[in-house]
Enzyme design. Sequence first.
Site, PDB file in Angstrom:
ATOM      1  N   ARG A  15      59.538  -1.909  38.261  1.00 16.03           N
ATOM      2  CA  ARG A  15      60.116  -0.675  37.759  1.00 16.03           C
ATOM      3  C   ARG A  15      60.009  -0.682  36.226  1.00 16.03           C
ATOM      4  O   ARG A  15      59.965  -1.742  35.604  1.00 16.03           O
ATOM      5  CB  ARG A  15      61.576  -0.558  38.168  1.00 16.03           C
ATOM      6  CG  ARG A  15      62.211   0.768  37.771  1.00 16.03           C
ATOM      7  CD  ARG A  15      63.717   0.737  37.960  1.00 16.03           C
ATOM      8  NE  ARG A  15      64.313   1.962  37.442  1.00 16.03           N
ATOM      9  CZ  ARG A  15      65.608   2.131  37.264  1.00 16.03           C
ATOM     10  NH1 ARG A  15      66.437   1.164  37.520  1.00 16.03           N
ATOM     11  NH2 ARG A  15      66.072   3.264  36.795  1.00 16.03           N
ATOM     12  N   HIS A  16      59.954   0.481  35.633  1.00 15.01           N
ATOM     13  CA  HIS A  16      59.853   0.578  34.172  1.00 15.01           C
ATOM     14  C   HIS A  16      61.125   0.095  33.482  1.00 15.01           C
ATOM     15  O   HIS A  16      62.128  -0.198  34.126  1.00 15.01           O
ATOM     16  CB  HIS A  16      59.567   2.026  33.764  1.00 15.01           C
ATOM     17  CG  HIS A  16      60.633   2.983  34.217  1.00 15.01           C
ATOM     18  ND1 HIS A  16      61.858   3.084  33.618  1.00 15.01           N
ATOM     19  CD2 HIS A  16      60.646   3.862  35.257  1.00 15.01           C
ATOM     20  CE1 HIS A  16      62.582   3.994  34.229  1.00 15.01           C
ATOM     21  NE2 HIS A  16      61.879   4.476  35.250  1.00 15.01           N
TER      22      HIS A  16
ATOM     23  N   HIS B 273      58.374   3.384  39.578  1.00 17.45           N
ATOM     24  CA  HIS B 273      59.771   3.801  39.504  1.00 17.45           C
ATOM     25  C   HIS B 273      60.647   3.012  40.474  1.00 17.45           C
ATOM     26  O   HIS B 273      60.141   2.214  41.275  1.00 17.45           O
ATOM     27  CB  HIS B 273      59.853   5.295  39.799  1.00 17.45           C
ATOM     28  CG  HIS B 273      58.954   6.115  38.924  1.00 17.45           C
ATOM     29  ND1 HIS B 273      59.350   6.639  37.723  1.00 17.45           N
ATOM     30  CD2 HIS B 273      57.639   6.469  39.074  1.00 17.45           C
ATOM     31  CE1 HIS B 273      58.342   7.295  37.166  1.00 17.45           C
ATOM     32  NE2 HIS B 273      57.292   7.203  37.972  1.00 17.45           N
TER      33      HIS B 273
END
Length: 612
Positions: A367-368, A544
Amino acid sequence: MATLPPRKNPTPTKILKQHLTPLQTLLQLGFPKHRAEKALAATGHRGVQLASDWLVAHVRDPTLDSDTQRQYVLYACPTGALAEQLTQFWSESKELIWNGAHNYMPHITLVSFFNAPDESTEELVNALENIVNQDVLPDHIELETYVSPNFMGLFVKEINAEWLKNIAIRYVNKLASLGIPAEPQVKSVHLTLVYQFPSNLYQQLRSMVEKLTLSSPANWELRLYSRDARLQNAHVHKVMHAHMPREHDELELRVGDYIYILKGACSSSTDGWVEGVSWLTGISGHLPLNHTKRTAESDAWTLHGTVQLTDNKSENLEKVEISTTRKPPVLLSNDSADIPDGIAMTNEPIEACEAPSSSSRQIFICRHGERVDFTFGTWIPYCFELNGSYVRRDLNMPKEIPSRNIEDFQNDSPLTTVGEVQARLVGEAMKSSSIKIDVAFTSPSLRCIQTLTHILKGLDSSIPMKIEPGLIEWLVWYPYGVPVWMTSEELIRAGFNIDKSYDPIIKTKELPLKENATQYYERSYELIKRMIESTEGNILIVAHAASLAACTKQLTGGRAPSAAEVTRLVQRVPYLACLTAREGLDGWQLHPPPFPPITHTSNTRFDWKVLM
């Protein structure tokens, strides 16, 4: 040298400052007595500094000068291996559905909630210690499992139950001598595991309960808690994203604060806004519900004292025996969250494992990192001058920002400075674990592109990034359409190492206008399969919160979950969470990454004016 003559009338001895009680110190600082006592009670008598900070924070609390009393409760709580089992049970059962037991930590109620004046708090703790010190502590408390279609729990066997009831009765009698009425729990001494659950989950929950090992070593301790009376009919939500009020009736939200929200308010809200009371300030107002997540009510309680209740020496011996063979340490995940990536998340254990010795193919999905908009709220008018130039207003805002249409940042936020550091640390951890990445994909969201850039820097890798629109998260979180992303040409001009020759598997114009949860998972599954087919070696994907499960669930033999389950899953995925899928003889399987997770606490904005 002359000696001093004796004084006939010495000044009466003054109390030295270091001998002042916390209450006396607060009074000397000018706080009214009733406020000082309220602050000490609310902070568990943990010192002058904490109490004075509480008073400053609650200066606008409408109940600050009221005579409303705090509510106290006496619990017996397990520690050691049994407590660890129960905590894990709480986590797993919460994945199925929130039930009434999740409002509290695992416990046995000995004295139900009772009201007590603020000035009596220390007496309540002292009385508890005196009562337990009169007894010889048993070495354990025996439990037996009880399961029914609407309740599951652990009941204390009779010999121990009578002893616990006796402690509760003696404590209530002591409270009565202080003029404080309370009721002991003497009907059935038990620890509730689950209740208020739908019948279709009965078999699954029963199976989970039956796996509990009641012979696990455990000590028990008494804990005296208190809560704000306003919590009596409220649920507790933890603030995950800051919010600055835009209207006079809105409540300022600070990350880490707890909000009291009346039962039923969330389900009855028609616009996503509810009214709540801040634990941090005592102020009420309207707030966006999606900036919070529900948590245990007991998270917002105050612990006043603990007293050892059993003397199980085998617990320490057991720990020593297994310490050389137990699994790698369990580390807590970061408490960050992202919307629409994930409405919120909870602290859950994530294990680190050793790097695989085989050369099997692997996919790493991350995930970022932390994003600007959910850290600072409405940041664009704050950071851009009228001429369009960007101004860094906070050290956690990026030093520089890509050149593009300013309004496009509204739905495509950049990373914070912390987000960049998070990504670099993950890349360095990958390098330390000797991970080799052969191909790297990223969602077209700017925060994902920046995250992958910094991971690759930490990894000392120069492979170009492939921008894949198909990696965008569930489109239900974009009711106004897909964001306007930066083009490959714009990204290259901004200094990003983009693979110009890459032809996306799913192009932006091919993304559906609407999709349900099953369609989102099918899109992600088809995408990951084509990524695997069209590449060789290890793959790194940055996308995400929902992507970790969406890209791997069906790949590893699972089924697409319901919409509600998708939301619950993303609540457990923090910034820079990383998942490994490894190809084996039996297909692809999930594994923890061969490096530890990244965890950090929140840090509120410092206002230097408080020191003036």
